[in-house]
Design a protein around this motif. Structure first.
Motif, mmCIF file in Angstrom:
data_model
loop_
_atom_site.group_PDB
_atom_site.id
_atom_site.type_symbol
_atom_site.label_atom_id
_atom_site.label_comp_id
_atom_site.label_asym_id
_atom_site.label_seq_id
_atom_site.Cartn_x
_atom_site.Cartn_y
_atom_site.Cartn_z
ATOM 1 N N LEU A 36 34.401 45.052 0.270
ATOM 2 C CA LEU A 36 34.564 46.346 0.914
ATOM 3 C C LEU A 36 35.817 46.295 1.778
ATOM 4 O O LEU A 36 36.024 45.334 2.529
ATOM 5 C CB LEU A 36 33.340 46.671 1.767
ATOM 6 N N ALA A 37 36.639 47.351 1.673
ATOM 7 C CA ALA A 37 37.940 47.351 2.344
ATOM 8 C C ALA A 37 37.815 47.249 3.860
ATOM 9 O O ALA A 37 38.633 46.622 4.519
ATOM 10 C CB ALA A 37 38.727 48.593 1.937
ATOM 11 N N GLU A 38 36.770 47.852 4.422
ATOM 12 C CA GLU A 38 36.745 47.960 5.881
ATOM 13 C C GLU A 38 36.169 46.745 6.612
ATOM 14 O O GLU A 38 36.153 46.725 7.840
ATOM 15 C CB GLU A 38 36.000 49.232 6.305
ATOM 16 N N PHE A 39 35.685 45.756 5.886
ATOM 17 C CA PHE A 39 35.106 44.584 6.553
ATOM 18 C C PHE A 39 35.872 43.312 6.199
ATOM 19 O O PHE A 39 36.375 43.198 5.084
ATOM 20 C CB PHE A 39 33.645 44.385 6.125
ATOM 21 N N PRO A 40 35.920 42.341 7.154
ATOM 22 C CA PRO A 40 36.434 41.024 6.768
ATOM 23 C C PRO A 40 35.497 40.396 5.726
ATOM 24 O O PRO A 40 34.353 40.819 5.602
ATOM 25 C CB PRO A 40 36.393 40.215 8.062
ATOM 26 N N PHE A 41 35.974 39.391 5.016
ATOM 27 C CA PHE A 41 35.152 38.745 3.991
ATOM 28 C C PHE A 41 33.930 38.068 4.643
ATOM 29 O O PHE A 41 33.978 37.720 5.826
ATOM 30 C CB PHE A 41 35.984 37.730 3.204
ATOM 31 N N PRO A 42 32.853 37.855 3.887
ATOM 32 C CA PRO A 42 31.592 37.382 4.473
ATOM 33 C C PRO A 42 31.679 36.195 5.427
ATOM 34 O O PRO A 42 31.025 36.204 6.473
ATOM 35 C CB PRO A 42 30.753 37.037 3.246
ATOM 36 N N HIS A 43 32.507 35.180 5.120
ATOM 37 C CA HIS A 43 32.519 34.006 6.003
ATOM 38 C C HIS A 43 33.135 34.311 7.369
ATOM 39 O O HIS A 43 32.993 33.535 8.305
ATOM 40 C CB HIS A 43 33.247 32.836 5.325
ATOM 41 N N GLN A 44 33.802 35.473 7.507
ATOM 42 C CA GLN A 44 34.389 35.875 8.785
ATOM 43 C C GLN A 44 33.553 36.959 9.485
ATOM 44 O O GLN A 44 33.992 37.537 10.472
ATOM 45 C CB GLN A 44 35.800 36.448 8.563
ATOM 46 N N LEU A 45 32.393 37.266 8.938
ATOM 47 C CA LEU A 45 31.592 38.379 9.470
ATOM 48 C C LEU A 45 30.643 37.935 10.581
ATOM 49 O O LEU A 45 30.044 36.869 10.497
ATOM 50 C CB LEU A 45 30.722 38.983 8.363
ATOM 51 N N SER A 46 30.477 38.798 11.595
ATOM 52 C CA SER A 46 29.424 38.559 12.581
ATOM 53 C C SER A 46 28.098 38.975 11.940
ATOM 54 O O SER A 46 28.095 39.676 10.933
ATOM 55 C CB SER A 46 29.676 39.430 13.809
ATOM 56 N N ASP A 47 26.977 38.553 12.536
ATOM 57 C CA ASP A 47 25.660 38.930 12.000
ATOM 58 C C ASP A 47 25.542 40.444 11.892
ATOM 59 O O ASP A 47 24.997 40.977 10.937
ATOM 60 C CB ASP A 47 24.539 38.405 12.903
ATOM 61 N N GLU A 48 26.100 41.100 12.914
ATOM 62 C CA GLU A 48 25.985 42.555 12.980
ATOM 63 C C GLU A 48 26.744 43.216 11.826
ATOM 64 O O GLU A 48 26.212 44.092 11.143
ATOM 65 C CB GLU A 48 26.574 43.014 14.320
ATOM 66 N N SER A 49 28.002 42.767 11.595
ATOM 67 C CA SER A 49 28.775 43.364 10.501
ATOM 68 C C SER A 49 28.191 43.006 9.146
ATOM 69 O O SER A 49 28.263 43.799 8.207
ATOM 70 C CB SER A 49 30.237 42.922 10.541
ATOM 71 N N ALA A 50 27.614 41.804 9.055
ATOM 72 C CA ALA A 50 26.991 41.413 7.782
ATOM 73 C C ALA A 50 25.883 42.401 7.451
ATOM 74 O O ALA A 50 25.722 42.832 6.306
ATOM 75 C CB ALA A 50 26.442 39.994 7.865
ATOM 76 N N GLU A 51 25.115 42.784 8.486
ATOM 77 C CA GLU A 51 24.042 43.761 8.307
ATOM 78 C C GLU A 51 24.631 45.116 7.875
ATOM 79 O O GLU A 51 24.061 45.802 7.026
ATOM 80 C CB GLU A 51 23.261 43.896 9.622
ATOM 81 N N GLN A 52 25.790 45.475 8.442
ATOM 82 C CA GLN A 52 26.427 46.751 8.070
ATOM 83 C C GLN A 52 26.854 46.751 6.606
ATOM 84 O O GLN A 52 26.764 47.771 5.927
ATOM 85 C CB GLN A 52 27.644 47.019 8.972
ATOM 86 N N VAL A 53 27.329 45.596 6.144
ATOM 87 C CA VAL A 53 27.703 45.488 4.724
ATOM 88 C C VAL A 53 26.471 45.726 3.854
ATOM 89 O O VAL A 53 26.505 46.493 2.893
ATOM 90 C CB VAL A 53 28.335 44.103 4.413
ATOM 91 N N ILE A 54 25.354 45.074 4.243
ATOM 92 C CA ILE A 54 24.113 45.248 3.481
ATOM 93 C C ILE A 54 23.694 46.718 3.476
ATOM 94 O O ILE A 54 23.309 47.269 2.445
ATOM 95 C CB ILE A 54 22.983 44.345 4.046
ATOM 96 N N GLN A 55 23.814 47.361 4.642
ATOM 97 C CA GLN A 55 23.464 48.785 4.735
ATOM 98 C C GLN A 55 24.334 49.634 3.813
ATOM 99 O O GLN A 55 23.846 50.526 3.125
ATOM 100 C CB GLN A 55 23.631 49.289 6.187
ATOM 101 N N ALA A 56 25.644 49.351 3.814
ATOM 102 C CA ALA A 56 26.574 50.129 2.985
ATOM 103 C C ALA A 56 26.226 49.983 1.509
ATOM 104 O O ALA A 56 26.198 50.970 0.759
ATOM 105 C CB ALA A 56 28.015 49.679 3.246
ATOM 106 N N VAL A 57 25.926 48.745 1.090
ATOM 107 C CA VAL A 57 25.586 48.528 -0.316
ATOM 108 C C VAL A 57 24.241 49.183 -0.635
ATOM 109 O O VAL A 57 24.064 49.787 -1.693
ATOM 110 C CB VAL A 57 25.546 47.023 -0.667
#
Lengths: 351, 182
Positions: A36-57
């Motif tokens: 996803l363009a708006e997020f850093p790649f998974p290994h650079q994600l905070s727990d919170e942003s990781a959850e946002q990625v899951i929500q977006a998908v």
């Protein structure tokens, strides 16, 4: 099929024994990496942003209803028990990497388990399609149409020049990895396996053991996959794989025929022994089981033995893995108890 | 010494694992060691693509003179303004931090792409929505080639058709660019 059914049954879309060239090609897998363009790649994600990625998908997955790609169901990795997670690996529906730091990860499966999407593995999305036999083109078409539907909702990280951007530069461009699981007992018996595989790797394909990177080949099962992802179209990459596979299939078949013609008694003996041990043994290690399954499969393909339905051996391969045995017996097992349980299960299934 | 996993066979394999500077030794028998290795993928020697790749990139970062002072100055290398990934970390782990890293470290990645893929330009699938502009640009380039060929063959009527199609697409492209600015 719900996730609970998925982790209770060894059977999966790819284990049915259907598909072309299924005497040599066990399964075909195509996966693509998307971010996803708006997020850093998974290994650079905070727990919170990781959850946002899951929500977006999750949102994108909900939007796929009535788009002609079947029903997709998402499950957070944290919702599963450790044994259930391991079973998904043993069924090849997810990679072992999805087990690390699993709370930030999720999996999406379709109803026949031919398609799975890993979320927050090395890339935000890893879409894979796994089919029995040689069906790489079909797998790519299925995957690509699901990719198109998801892209209606998700903004992918895409660069005009470099294509789909991925965490690892080895995947950039198409993000595609096509792989085949091959059963090559004939080439192994005539001692030509290393020659064939080294030729394959010179052509730019990687050769691996059954469970991916760094694993050993057990039961004469090998995985070959493409390495180059940039500068070629997906169709070209797959066509290249298929043409290499056709050559391997041809040499495997001629090795089997030669063995059957010139060493018939030996082959019948080998298959008969495998059958005898599997039907009567009381303790079987996973390594021994894989070796004997290979002999049995060869025996069936050479019509030495015809009592076994085509999908049973593949299902047994999965059922006799550690997590599956644990799940079926419903309690923790020591390695020794596992070997006993494995032998018992095989006896029952072959009875 | 007996194997600490199955507690049956004698331990003949002694595995040492270092995770986060914590050293851990396991004494296993051969069958258990083998099973342990196939179950715990992280345990295998990390001779994988990531490391090879990191080596490739690192090679370019390393100062050939190896002087301590200079080494220190370039040790973190450039840093991606968006995700904060440094060149050094990329060289260590072989993974980029975000899409922006590709443009930030672009020049240095170029030879890496060539070594891995033998190429540095994507020619495959283009996403329908996000890649709309790329799709049009690709179409225009294709038409320009056809136009050139048509002129060479002196098929001017056909060439005129191509020219009109190119104009049409360029208009569309211009329109989209404006839309982006707004």
């Amino acid at each position: 099929m719900s996730i609970k059914e998925t982790v209770s049954a060894a059977r999966s879309c790819w284990t049915t024994g259907d598909g072309a060239e299924s005497d040599v090609v066990i399964s075909s897998r195509v996966r693509v990496a998307r971010n996803l363009a708006e997020f850093p790649f998974p290994h650079q994600l905070s727990d919170e942003s990781a959850e946002q990625v899951i929500q977006a998908v999750s949102l994108a997955v909900n939007n796929t209803a009535d788009q002609g790609i079947g029903i997709l169901e998402m499950t957070g990795m944290g919702e599963l028990t450790p044994v259930e997670r391991q079973i998904l690996v043993e069924k090849h529906l997810i990679s072992p990497d999805l087990l690390e730091n699993y709370k930030n990860k999720a999996v999406v499966l379709n109803n026949d388990e031919s398609v799975s999407i890993m979320i927050n593995e090395e890339d935000h999305l890893r879409l894979q399609c796994l089919l029995p036999g040689l069906q790489l083109h079909e797998a790519w078409h299925r995957l690509s149409s699901i990719d198109d539907v998801l892209e209606k909702t998700l903004d992918y990280a895409f660069d005009e020049k470099l294509g789909y951007l991925t965490a690892c530069p080895t995947n950039v461009g198409t993000g595609i990895r096509a792989s085949l699981m091959l059963h090559l007992p004939g080439l192994a018996l005539v001692n030509q396996i290393s020659g064939v595989l080294s030729t394959v790797s010179k052509l730019g394909f990687a050769v691996r053991g059954l469970y991916g990177e760094g694993t050993e080949a057990t039961g004469n099962l090998f995985q070959i996959s493409n390495q180059i992802t940039l500068g070629q179209t997906e169709e070209d990459i797959i066509a290249g794989m298929v043409s290499v596979a056709r050559q391997i299939i041809a040499s495997e078949r001629s090795a089997r025929q030669a063995l059957f013609k010139e060493r018939r008694e030996h082959m019948e003996d080998r298959v008969g022994r495998a059958w005898g041990i599997l039907k009567h043994a009381g303790i079987v290690t996973s390594e021994e089981a894989m070796k004997l399954f290979s002999d049995l499969r060869l025996g069936r393909d050479l019509n030495i033995i015809d009592l076994i339905p085509p999908d049973l051996i593949t299902e047994l391969m999965i059922m006799t893995r550690p997590a599956f045995l644990l799940k079926m017996s419903g309690k923790d097992l020591s390695p020794f108890e596992r070997d006993v349980q494995r032998a018992k299960l095989i006896r029952e299934k072959l009875a | 010494m007996e194997c600490e996993r199955c507690k049956q066979r004698p331990a003949t394999v002694h595995l040492t694992q270092i995770i986060n500077n914590q050293k851990k030794t396991m004494n296993l028998c051969e069958p258990c060691a083998r099973e342990f290795q196939t179950e715990n993928f992280g345990f295998l020697p990390q001779m994988n693509l990531h490391n090879l790749l990191a080596g490739l990139f690192h090679h370019q970062l390393t100062n050939p003179f190896g002087q301590q002072g200079i080494q220190q100055a370039v040790s973190e290398g450039e840093i991606c303004p968006r995700c904060g990934l440094s060149e050094r970390r990329f060289a260590q782990q072989g993974l980029l931090g975000c899409g922006e890293c590709y443009s930030k470290f672009g020049d240095k990645l170029e030879p890496v792409f060539r070594r891995i893929h033998g190429n540095n330009r994507h020619t495959g699938k283009v996403p329908e929505r996000t890649g709309g502009k790329v799709k049009i640009t690709n179409q225009i380039n294709k038409l320009k080639n056809s136009l050139k060929e048509a002129v060479e063959r002196e098929e001017f009527e056909l060439a005129a058709q191509f020219r009109d199609q190119i104009k049409e697409l360029e208009k569309k492209l211009g329109g989209e660019e404006n839309a982006c600015v707004n």
